[in-house]
Design a protein around this motif. Structure first.
Motif, PDB file in Angstrom:
ATOM      1  N   GLN A 117      90.583   3.323  -6.167  1.00  0.00           N
ATOM      2  CA  GLN A 117      90.366   2.915  -7.553  1.00  0.00           C
ATOM      3  C   GLN A 117      88.883   3.022  -7.921  1.00  0.00           C
ATOM      4  O   GLN A 117      88.529   3.474  -9.019  1.00  0.00           O
ATOM      5  N   ILE A 118      88.010   2.605  -6.993  1.00  0.00           N
ATOM      6  CA  ILE A 118      86.572   2.690  -7.245  1.00  0.00           C
ATOM      7  C   ILE A 118      86.137   4.144  -7.395  1.00  0.00           C
ATOM      8  O   ILE A 118      85.386   4.506  -8.307  1.00  0.00           O
ATOM      9  N   THR A 123      84.377   8.726 -10.570  1.00  0.00           N
ATOM     10  CA  THR A 123      84.565  10.157 -10.857  1.00  0.00           C
ATOM     11  C   THR A 123      84.724  10.378 -12.355  1.00  0.00           C
ATOM     12  O   THR A 123      84.131  11.299 -12.928  1.00  0.00           O
ATOM     13  N   ARG A 124      85.534   9.551 -13.005  1.00  0.00           N
ATOM     14  CA  ARG A 124      85.695   9.665 -14.462  1.00  0.00           C
ATOM     15  C   ARG A 124      84.375   9.413 -15.187  1.00  0.00           C
ATOM     16  O   ARG A 124      84.033  10.106 -16.143  1.00  0.00           O
ATOM     17  N   GLU A 125      83.631   8.418 -14.729  1.00  0.00           N
ATOM     18  CA  GLU A 125      82.377   8.071 -15.403  1.00  0.00           C
ATOM     19  C   GLU A 125      81.349   9.187 -15.269  1.00  0.00           C
ATOM     20  O   GLU A 125      80.704   9.575 -16.248  1.00  0.00           O
ATOM     21  N   VAL A 126      81.178   9.731 -14.059  1.00  0.00           N
ATOM     22  CA  VAL A 126      80.150  10.750 -13.823  1.00  0.00           C
ATOM     23  C   VAL A 126      80.545  12.083 -14.453  1.00  0.00           C
ATOM     24  O   VAL A 126      79.757  12.703 -15.173  1.00  0.00           O
ATOM     25  N   ARG A 146      75.914  11.459  -7.223  1.00  0.00           N
ATOM     26  CA  ARG A 146      75.997  10.367  -8.200  1.00  0.00           C
ATOM     27  C   ARG A 146      77.277   9.563  -8.018  1.00  0.00           C
ATOM     28  O   ARG A 146      77.273   8.323  -8.118  1.00  0.00           O
ATOM     29  N   ILE A 147      78.375  10.255  -7.752  1.00  0.00           N
ATOM     30  CA  ILE A 147      79.639   9.545  -7.506  1.00  0.00           C
ATOM     31  C   ILE A 147      79.528   8.685  -6.251  1.00  0.00           C
ATOM     32  O   ILE A 147      79.983   7.531  -6.220  1.00  0.00           O
ATOM     33  N   SER A 152      79.248   3.499  -3.763  1.00  0.00           N
ATOM     34  CA  SER A 152      78.656   2.680  -2.705  1.00  0.00           C
ATOM     35  C   SER A 152      78.300   1.297  -3.233  1.00  0.00           C
ATOM     36  O   SER A 152      78.496   0.289  -2.541  1.00  0.00           O
ATOM     37  N   ASN A 153      77.761   1.252  -4.451  1.00  0.00           N
ATOM     38  CA  ASN A 153      77.411  -0.052  -5.027  1.00  0.00           C
ATOM     39  C   ASN A 153      78.646  -0.932  -5.199  1.00  0.00           C
ATOM     40  O   ASN A 153      78.597  -2.142  -4.965  1.00  0.00           O
TER      41      ASN A 153
END
Length: 296
Positions: A117-118, A123-126, A146-147, A152-153
């Motif tokens: 889910q993360i 992936t959608r955001e980047v 970036r993904i 990781s955060n």
């Protein structure tokens, strides 16, 4: 005899209890010692470990780098060109205590469900913040990094470390392929038509230049021919004039012969003319001169 019968089971029980209190920690594992569901000890180094029999239990987790494949995900970049993205990630359990607190008895399966889910959200955001050309290009390592950083955060709360994220496949949806191919064909046909038009324009320009060059060359040649012809005529006339000036009788005779040659061509030439005509004055002359008539 009865005392031996009593002591032997006790010894067996003590040995079994001692053995159950010992466990081995593999170098590829991290181990938690739990007591009534509460974490009492953590073993991360390989070797022997001890626990209280019956009361405490050992839970083992893989300390190696694990992998997870996400299900195909449809994303929409900035240019509204939908893409189907298939990715995978490599991760490891960094903090086993936080991992246990986050997933409980669900273990790795529950962690991978939440990690997927993360990854999908990141992936959608980047990919939604860039154009599709950047996603489809071979140089997209910055997007994958970036993904990974974003995931990781988020995954720190699960006690996980994201080692790497890769985009395996980035394709157009099936329903968009035909429309995309049609646009590609139309674009190529337009480019071909432009090239043909530019070729025809260049051919017309070259043909016009060739026609103009031809006209100029012909005109220049005719000009030079007329000059040469005029000079030749002038030279001829000069020769005739010089010859006429030296012997007027000979010049008259020459012109008469030329007139006879032109007039008496063919096998059946006939002329209607007076015998006294000046045309035959040299034919009637015995000496070849115009002043002495021939004998009758």
């Amino acid at each position: 005899m009865s005392r031996t019968t009593f002591i032997l089971p006790v010894v067996v029980l003590l040995v079994a209890a001692a053995l159950s209190a010992i466990f081995i920690v593999d170098e590829r594992q991290k181990v938690l010692v739990l007591q009534f569901g509460q974490i009492k000890d953590v073993k991360e180094d390989p070797g022997l470990g001890f626990k209280v029999p019956v009361i405490q239990q050992v839970v083992r987790y893989d300390d190696r780098i694990l992998s997870i494949d996400t299900r195909p995900l449809e994303v929409t970049p900035l240019d509204d060109r939908r893409l189907v993205v298939d990715a995978f990630a490599r991760y490891r359990i960094e903090d086993v205590i936080r991992f246990r607190q986050a997933v409980g008895v669900g273990g790795v399966r529950s962690a991978e469900s939440r990690l997927e889910q993360i990854l999908n959200a990141m992936t959608r955001e980047v990919l939604g913040s860039v154009n599709s050309n950047e996603i489809l290009s071979v140089d997209r390592a910055a997007l994958m990094e970036r993904i990974r950083e974003g995931a990781s955060n988020e995954s720190e709360n699960l006690g996980l470390e994201i080692v790497d994220v890769r985009l395996k496949r980035t394709d157009l949806p099936e329903q968009n392929l035909e429309a995309t191919f049609a646009r590609m064909r139309a674009e190529r046909e337009r480019e071909a038509a432009d090239e043909i038009a530019r070729g025809k324009e260049a051919a017309t320009r070259i043909r016009a230049q060739a026609d103009r060059t031809q006209v100029e060359l012909v005109s220049e040649a005719e000009k030079e021919a007329n000059i040469v012809r005029g000079e030749a005529d002038a030279r001829r006339n000069a020769i005739f004039a010089e010859a006429f000036g030296q012997d007027e009788e000979f010049f008259e005779f020459y012109r008469s012969l030329a007139a006879y040659e032109k007039a008496l061509q063919g096998q059946n030439s006939s002329m209607v003319i007076s015998p006294e005509s000046e045309f035959f004055k040299y034919l009637k002359s015995q000496s070849g001169t115009a002043g002495a008539p021939a004998a009758q």
